[in-house]
Design a protein around this motif. Structure first.
Motif, mmCIF file in Angstrom:
data_model
loop_
_atom_site.group_PDB
_atom_site.id
_atom_site.type_symbol
_atom_site.label_atom_id
_atom_site.label_comp_id
_atom_site.label_asym_id
_atom_site.label_seq_id
_atom_site.Cartn_x
_atom_site.Cartn_y
_atom_site.Cartn_z
ATOM 1 N N VAL A 39 1.458 6.777 -0.819
ATOM 2 C CA VAL A 39 2.142 5.508 -1.020
ATOM 3 C C VAL A 39 2.033 5.078 -2.471
ATOM 4 O O VAL A 39 1.116 5.465 -3.189
ATOM 5 N N ASN A 40 3.008 4.279 -2.871
ATOM 6 C CA ASN A 40 2.977 3.624 -4.178
ATOM 7 C C ASN A 40 2.527 2.181 -3.974
ATOM 8 O O ASN A 40 2.953 1.525 -3.017
ATOM 9 N N ILE A 41 1.653 1.697 -4.838
ATOM 10 C CA ILE A 41 1.112 0.341 -4.701
ATOM 11 C C ILE A 41 1.462 -0.469 -5.938
ATOM 12 O O ILE A 41 1.180 -0.051 -7.074
ATOM 13 N N GLY A 87 -0.319 1.441 -8.898
ATOM 14 C CA GLY A 87 -1.337 2.416 -8.529
ATOM 15 C C GLY A 87 -0.840 3.275 -7.386
ATOM 16 O O GLY A 87 0.328 3.214 -7.000
ATOM 17 N N SER A 88 -1.720 4.052 -6.861
ATOM 18 C CA SER A 88 -1.392 4.970 -5.766
ATOM 19 C C SER A 88 -2.335 4.741 -4.605
ATOM 20 O O SER A 88 -3.361 4.062 -4.731
ATOM 21 N N GLY A 89 -1.987 5.324 -3.480
ATOM 22 C CA GLY A 89 -2.834 5.258 -2.298
ATOM 23 C C GLY A 89 -2.358 6.285 -1.294
ATOM 24 O O GLY A 89 -1.391 7.009 -1.529
ATOM 25 N N PHE A 90 -3.029 6.343 -0.152
ATOM 26 C CA PHE A 90 -2.611 7.287 0.886
ATOM 27 C C PHE A 90 -3.057 6.779 2.249
ATOM 28 O O PHE A 90 -3.974 5.950 2.360
ATOM 29 N N THR A 112 2.126 -4.856 -2.708
ATOM 30 C CA THR A 112 3.271 -4.262 -2.044
ATOM 31 C C THR A 112 3.073 -2.751 -1.958
ATOM 32 O O THR A 112 2.808 -2.105 -2.971
ATOM 33 N N VAL A 113 3.197 -2.233 -0.752
ATOM 34 C CA VAL A 113 3.058 -0.795 -0.514
ATOM 35 C C VAL A 113 4.436 -0.209 -0.237
ATOM 36 O O VAL A 113 5.171 -0.699 0.634
#
Length: 465
Positions: A39-41, A87-90, A112-113
């Motif tokens: 995901v993009n954050i 930032g990034s996430g998963f 926001t994701v």
């Protein structure tokens, strides 16, 4: 003949090229299979408006830069301005739990994701942990594809790894490299190092933070967290939080929104070459116990000053910075085993791990004046009775350093005002005992000297030449 030779060379080159290609990993399938979990954050934070005084200071600065004058600005009319971050996430689980870095979402007013299918969700923070730089957030979504976690302990230096994230906002970008090193300790955002990082040469940049680091099996073995750079961009040195440690933190965040860590209650430092020589060790390793905190789990377990902790729960401690990391993984109240070296003997000490409080481990010290001295290049006097009554660790006595000159004492880090309580493993209670021990010192070699400074004990090593 020449044509035949050229054809042979081309054939050999093609064969070698095919062999090299066959040995290189193909990341395409790995990316296709796992990119849906990334995901993009995007975060937004409202920066407060400048106060009237701040605005006047700004206007004065502008007047100095623009002598021709500037337009009048009303402080009340200057609103707060939003600041955004990326930032990034998963995906941790199919019901919407998302993993990222603490520093990505810290102080954010809104999060926001964005998924790979371009759907956007507003996220809530479940919990964050600054010491490990891990955050757990939640979106209202179902049926998401969660990542698979791997064993970060089994990662080998030199193996291929892949990162997927949003460097500089370029969403869902993939970059590959190798594991450069393990158990790296880098400057911490908190009061102590509680992460033993995986170092890679993957091209990690701003915006990759919080994204996953995959092995060739498609398993997450790390969370990208920091880079070492002189420019702000990738210099080929990046650091990822090991998955095994991250899962421990994430489990606690999901349960309670907070993280508790184990505590021993010792002030420690590295065992360098000098300390290893002074304590007759075959090589430098372990965590040297400079001071045991009163009433701490370590004191209850029987740990003493000048002990060297060689292992924690069977894990060898190569560097002192590894000990807080391993202790921090243990839940407070759990039992653990310490392997300790004391006076040349190896002891096994069971300990009930406590809970981590904030702890400042810095020692003070001033610059000593130029003085007279003795063979150790220092002179001492009897201990002030008032100081002895005030500091419990001086109940057995000691001698106070009055003057220093260039020599073993100053080189070891001694300062005027330090109280010497032991020298070369022998207690020092008064000047007479100090002089007697000093006369028996060897002409060369490494000798431990224990001091009390600002109420705290520490052991240094004198190099006699």
């Amino acid at each position: 003949m020449r044509t035949l030779l050229m054809m042979s060379v081309l054939l050999l080159s093609a064969t070698l090229s095919l062999q090299v290609s066959a040995n290189l990993p193909d990341f395409a399938e790995l990316v296709e299979e796992n990119s849906v979990s990334i995901v993009n954050i995007t975060t937004r934070q409202q920066v407060p408006a400048r106060s009237g005084a701040e605005q006047r200071d700004l206007e004065e600065l502008l007047r100095q830069l623009r002598p021709d004058g500037i337009p009048d600005l009303e402080p009340e009319s200057v609103p707060g301005r939003p600041r955004s971050g990326v930032g990034s996430g998963f995906v941790m689980s199919s019901d919407g739990f998302i993993i990222t870095n603490h520093h990505v979402v810290a102080n954010a007013d809104s999060i926001t994701v964005t998924l790979t299918d371009r759907r956007e969700f507003t996220a809530d923070i479940i919990g964050t942990d600054e010491l490990s730089d891990i955050a757990l957030i939640k979106i209202d979504a179902e049926g998401l594809r969660a990542v698979r976690f791997g064993d970060s302990e089994g990662v080998r230096v030199g193996e291929w790894v892949l990162a997927i994230g949003s460097p500089f906002g370029l969403e869902f970008s993939a970059a590959a490299g190798i594991v450069s090193a393990k158990s790296r300790n880098v400057p911490s955002r908190g009061p102590a190092n509680y992460v033993s990082f995986i170092q890679t040469d993957v091209a990690i940049n701003q915006g990759n933070s919080g994204g996953p680091l995959f092995n060739l099996e498609g398993e997450v073995i790390g969370i990208n967290s920091q880079i070492l750079s002189s420019t702000g961009g990738s210099n080929g040195i990046s650091f990822a939080i090991p998955s095994n440690m991250a899962l421990n933190v994430l489990e606690q965040l999901r349960e309670s929104g907070a993280v508790s860590r184990g505590l021993l209650g010792v002030l420690i430092k590295d065992v360098d070459h000098a300390l290893s020589m002074a304590f007759d060790m075959p090589r430098p390793y372990g965590a040297f116990v400079d001071d045991v905190q009163p009433g701490s789990p370590a004191e209850d377990a029987g740990v003493q000053n000048n002990d060297i902790i060689l292992a924690f729960n069977g894990i060898i401690i190569e560097q002192s910075s590894q000990l807080p990391f391993y202790v921090g993984q243990v839940r407070p109240g759990s039992s653990a085993d310490l392997t300790v070296m004391r006076d040349g003997d190896t002891l096994e000490l069971p300990v009930i791990v406590g809970a981590l409080p904030a702890n400042d481990q810095a020692f003070g010290g001033g610059q000593p004046p130029e003085p007279r001295g003795n063979s150790l290049a220092l002179s001492v006097g009897e201990l002030d009775p008032g100081l002895q009554q005030e500091v419990p660790t001086l109940a057995q006595g000691g001698v106070q350093i009055e003057q220093l000159r260039d020599g073993p004492g100053r080189s070891a880090g001694l300062a005027t005002g330090d109280v010497i309580v032991s020298l070369n493993h022998q207690p020092v209670r008064n000047v007479r005992e100090f002089n007697r021990i000093m006369e028996s010192l060897p002409e060369t070699g490494f000798v431990p000297i224990r001091i009390v400074r600002d109420g705290r004990g520490t052991t240094l090593v004198l190099e006699l030449q």
